[in-house]
Design a protein around this motif. Structure first.
Motif, PDB file in Angstrom:
ATOM      1  N   ALA A   1      -6.733  -5.884   2.343  1.00  0.00           N
ATOM      2  CA  ALA A   1      -6.911  -4.563   1.723  1.00  0.00           C
ATOM      3  C   ALA A   1      -7.515  -3.574   2.715  1.00  0.00           C
ATOM      4  O   ALA A   1      -7.081  -2.421   2.798  1.00  0.00           O
ATOM      5  CB  ALA A   1      -7.778  -4.672   0.476  1.00  0.00           C
ATOM      6  N   SER A  38     -12.925  -3.222  -4.061  1.00  0.00           N
ATOM      7  CA  SER A  38     -12.300  -1.997  -3.574  1.00  0.00           C
ATOM      8  C   SER A  38     -13.344  -0.997  -3.073  1.00  0.00           C
ATOM      9  O   SER A  38     -13.116  -0.324  -2.063  1.00  0.00           O
ATOM     10  CB  SER A  38     -11.437  -1.367  -4.667  1.00  0.00           C
ATOM     11  OG  SER A  38     -10.610  -0.378  -4.110  1.00  0.00           O
ATOM     12  N   CYS A  78       0.860  -1.181   0.000  1.00  0.00           N
ATOM     13  CA  CYS A  78       0.000   0.000   0.000  1.00  0.00           C
ATOM     14  C   CYS A  78       0.895   1.229   0.000  1.00  0.00           C
ATOM     15  O   CYS A  78       2.070   1.152   0.373  1.00  0.00           O
ATOM     16  CB  CYS A  78      -0.947  -0.010   1.198  1.00  0.00           C
ATOM     17  SG  CYS A  78      -0.161  -0.022   2.823  1.00  0.00           S
ATOM     18  N   THR A 104     -11.068   4.269  -7.786  1.00  0.00           N
ATOM     19  CA  THR A 104     -11.424   2.904  -8.137  1.00  0.00           C
ATOM     20  C   THR A 104     -12.420   2.961  -9.283  1.00  0.00           C
ATOM     21  O   THR A 104     -12.873   4.040  -9.668  1.00  0.00           O
ATOM     22  CB  THR A 104     -11.981   2.145  -6.908  1.00  0.00           C
ATOM     23  OG1 THR A 104     -12.156   0.775  -7.246  1.00  0.00           O
ATOM     24  CG2 THR A 104     -13.291   2.733  -6.432  1.00  0.00           C
TER      25      THR A 104
END
Length: 88
Positions: A46, A77, A19, A70
């Protein structure tokens, strides 16, 4: 310069994802990005990575707005981001 860098997600001695901030904040805004490595998807990785980045911003520069890009349709996501309070 810290904290506006990339990070590896390590869980149980395995690298499970990455990340980062896409750049240092600009005009009061910073963007986050995250990627879970194959085999570790759908395990909350995530969400934990995105939450980590958001918490860094709140700790280091609470006046900064956090964004993420996204696809416009519902996907994994968008679920991650919604859990963390993001809105379209």
């Amino acid at each position: 310069m810290l904290p506006w860098i990339g990070y590896l997600a390590i869980e149980q001695d395995a690298c499970v994802g990455t990340c980062a901030f896409t750049s240092a904040p600009k005009d009061g805004v910073v963007e986050i990005a995250y990627f879970t490595f194959p085999g570790y998807e759908r395990m909350g990785v995530a969400t934990r990575m995105a939450a980590f980045l958001v918490s860094l911003v709140k700790e280091c520069a609470p006046e900064i707005v956090v964004t993420a890009h996204t696809l416009p349709e519902e996907n994994v996501s968008t679920l991650v981001l919604r859990k963390l309070g993001f809105v379209f």
